[in-house]
Design a protein around this motif. Sequence first.
Motif, PDB file in Angstrom:
ATOM      1  N   THR A 199     -12.553  27.470  14.903  1.00 36.09           N
ATOM      2  CA  THR A 199     -13.240  26.852  16.059  1.00 36.09           C
ATOM      3  C   THR A 199     -14.717  26.238  15.771  1.00 36.09           C
TER       4      THR A 199
ATOM      5  N   ARG B 168      -7.243  21.999  17.241  1.00 36.08           N
ATOM      6  CA  ARG B 168      -6.989  23.433  17.373  1.00 36.08           C
ATOM      7  C   ARG B 168      -5.509  23.957  17.146  1.00 36.08           C
ATOM      8  N   SER B 169      -4.635  22.947  17.393  1.00 33.83           N
ATOM      9  CA  SER B 169      -3.186  23.210  17.223  1.00 33.83           C
ATOM     10  C   SER B 169      -3.072  23.356  15.570  1.00 33.83           C
TER      11      SER B 169
ATOM     12  N   VAL C 259      -9.174  17.206  20.422  1.00 37.44           N
ATOM     13  CA  VAL C 259      -9.847  18.755  20.201  1.00 37.44           C
ATOM     14  C   VAL C 259      -8.500  19.637  20.180  1.00 37.44           C
ATOM     15  N   ASP C 260      -7.604  19.427  21.359  1.00 37.56           N
ATOM     16  CA  ASP C 260      -6.547  20.073  21.347  1.00 37.56           C
ATOM     17  C   ASP C 260      -5.705  20.083  20.145  1.00 37.56           C
TER      18      ASP C 260
ATOM     19  N   VAL D 102     -13.738  22.838  14.428  1.00 36.82           N
ATOM     20  CA  VAL D 102     -13.346  21.810  15.237  1.00 36.82           C
ATOM     21  C   VAL D 102     -14.360  21.275  16.379  1.00 36.82           C
TER      22      VAL D 102
END
Length: 115
Positions: A24, A18-19, A14-15, A27
């Motif tokens: 959002t 997002r990166s 998930v990180d 994701v």
Amino acid sequence: MRATMMDELHKPYVDTARSKGLPTYKVILKYPVRHAVTPLASTIGWQLPNLVSGSAIVAIVLSLPTTGPYLLQALQGQYMYLAGTFLMMLAVLTIIGTLLSDIILALLDPRIRLS
């Protein structure tokens, strides 16, 4: 589902998503929701016979006209064809529910698909 979702939100994939700059909502909907819905989708199939039969004890105590009291009367009166029909109907509903939950799981989780 909420507890599984909270666990999934803190995973590295998930990180990473997002990166990469994904919005959002994308994701959340694409990654953790698919993993969080899996246990819910697998138990839905077993709930289909319970929807039809209802809770037999509660229906008997409250005199509700569901299939639970009728099954109990059929068993007490030794109406084997009627009792067998009820049990066969519940078995067919269990098989259909399991098939539906397997299909839903195959759509949600690509790891489950047959190669």
